[in-house]
Motif scaffolding. Sequence first.
Motif, PDB file in Angstrom:
ATOM      1  N   VAL A 135     -11.212  -6.302  18.520  1.00  0.00           N
ATOM      2  CA  VAL A 135     -10.804  -6.687  17.181  1.00  0.00           C
ATOM      3  C   VAL A 135      -9.704  -7.750  17.242  1.00  0.00           C
ATOM      4  N   ALA A 202      -8.120   2.120  15.377  1.00  0.00           N
ATOM      5  CA  ALA A 202      -7.237   0.967  15.252  1.00  0.00           C
ATOM      6  C   ALA A 202      -8.008  -0.293  14.854  1.00  0.00           C
ATOM      7  N   ASN A 203      -9.238  -0.404  15.303  1.00  0.00           N
ATOM      8  CA  ASN A 203      -9.966  -1.647  15.040  1.00  0.00           C
ATOM      9  C   ASN A 203     -10.972  -1.474  13.915  1.00  0.00           C
ATOM     10  N   SER A 204     -10.592  -0.754  12.879  1.00  0.00           N
ATOM     11  CA  SER A 204     -11.569  -0.460  11.843  1.00  0.00           C
ATOM     12  C   SER A 204     -11.034  -0.815  10.467  1.00  0.00           C
ATOM     13  N   ILE A 207      -8.375   1.700   7.944  1.00  0.00           N
ATOM     14  CA  ILE A 207      -6.965   1.558   7.587  1.00  0.00           C
ATOM     15  C   ILE A 207      -6.833   1.072   6.149  1.00  0.00           C
ATOM     16  N   GLN A 208      -7.598   0.012   5.837  1.00  0.00           N
ATOM     17  CA  GLN A 208      -7.565  -0.552   4.485  1.00  0.00           C
ATOM     18  C   GLN A 208      -8.126   0.441   3.473  1.00  0.00           C
ATOM     19  N   THR A 222      -3.432   5.716  13.958  1.00  0.00           N
ATOM     20  CA  THR A 222      -4.585   4.959  14.419  1.00  0.00           C
ATOM     21  C   THR A 222      -4.662   5.064  15.933  1.00  0.00           C
TER      22      THR A 222
END
Lengths: 325, 232
Positions: A135, A202-204, A207-208, A222
Amino acid sequence: MTPTTSRPGRRAVVAAAAALPFGAALAACSSDTGAGPDLGGGASDGGGEGSPYGDAIASGPIAADDVVSASTWASAIKDNGKLVRGGTLANQVFSLASTTGGEPTGFDAGITQLLAQYILGEGGVEKVEYIDTTVETRETMVENGTVDCVIATYSITPERLEVINFAGPYYLSGTAIQVRTEDKDTISGPEDLTGLKLVTQANSTGIQAIEDYVTDPADVQTLPDNESCVAALKQGRSDAYVLDQGVLLGNSKADPDVTVVGEPFVDDPYGIGLSQENEDALEFVNTFLQEIIDSGTWKALWTATIGDVIDGEAPEPPTPGDLPV
Amino acid sequence: MEAIVENIPLLLRGIGYTVALTLLGYVLALIVGTALAVCRVSPIPPLRWAATVYVEIFRNIPLLSLLILIAFGLPDVGLRLPYFWCGVLGLTLSSAAFVCENVRSGINTVPVGHAEAARSIGLGFFGTLRFVVLPQAFRSMIQPLVNVFIGTVIGSALCSAIAVSEITWVTQTLNIQYAQAVLMFLVAGAVYLGMSLGGAALGGALERAVSPDGHAGGRDRKTLDVAAGAQA
């Protein structure tokens, strides 16, 4: 003061022996590909002809010569003799390296192989160079031309659109919630997550999604990969795991201790990342996506990959070029 | 730039966590490592063996593996620490092994005659260490201990893998949102560089304070003088 004698040979052996149980323990709790859903073409038969996956790929279209030559981006790939794809080979459902020496399998891997076949013709499936992107590096690698395209559960966002182009969307995923099976009756949607400890990758885009849909979570952790997130959930470090539904369903299938609850609460459209310098690449790839959708290849590929972890019929494919943002 | 400007509080919190992880890990490692070194030079064989086994294990296990073992392995045997303390524990265990070896080699730079002289005027094991050996050993340990400090600074970045929201974690999170990888990682890199340089400067000052001729790296100057002499 004791004089110390230095015998590096013996020391190295001691150290190796001391580290052994740790190594073994680590291997036992690191990512175990066997825990993922069997994609009907993964380790069992290499995804070759005769498997649903292999048949889906084989049914893909091949572009006419003039279609390829009309696009400088596609011509360059044809001259190069291979398609360079950025992505991962460690995603159970979307793109997983074969353990038996065959081609990678999964929904993203399939899209990649179909695109290679579309441009390079017969045998194009094998002419893919898979480059690992994370990411952190995806946009940069597209911009500087290290890869021809990125196909990696790559969510289309306004910020990313500022720096690169997205063909597609080619798949509409959704962010969902996974909980420990004992909690499945108390949590059914994002409104139940207030005050709970949440975990996501973490790379997704999880989170948003948490930021937009969950009011006042106690804590948002994360972690770098799916295995760590599942461990955190099962060990009670977190109460709910928010991520792409496809991945979560894979977890439930592999592990009865965790369950996906409710329906996806955020649309998560995946696109194919392309450099903004190749004006014609976008149109070319969107045409390709439209062709695999019209020919039924898209649905066959969905059934052979994501259909393995989601119950029910293949959904209606999205409309390429119809960007959601 | 907006990625940075809009998130100053988050970035500062990340820097705070990085500093806290580093300082806690390093200070605890100094304590544990020195105790281990004392064990390694002690006259009691089981203590020596135990310290040696410790050093060889924790010096040779990758920090990332160690952190993941502590965070996700220990709960399976009933010990669940908060992520932050998992990070501190991992950094401490790993850095302590390196501290131990540096202290031990520092002790070995003190001529054995000094220790014998200390024994002959009636000092015990600890007295010998405290008044004769360690003060002299300390001087030659400073630079290697600065290296361990820098290792701890850099190692703290790995705590992002166990959900500690230090500066690397913040960087990764903001990158998801803003798709500005190069800029964000330059910011994180600058933080680590600043901390490492700060540690090195502190080490240099310490060295000057304790060196007999009042400037750091007296030996380095000597080698320069020799080189200049060779040219003359």
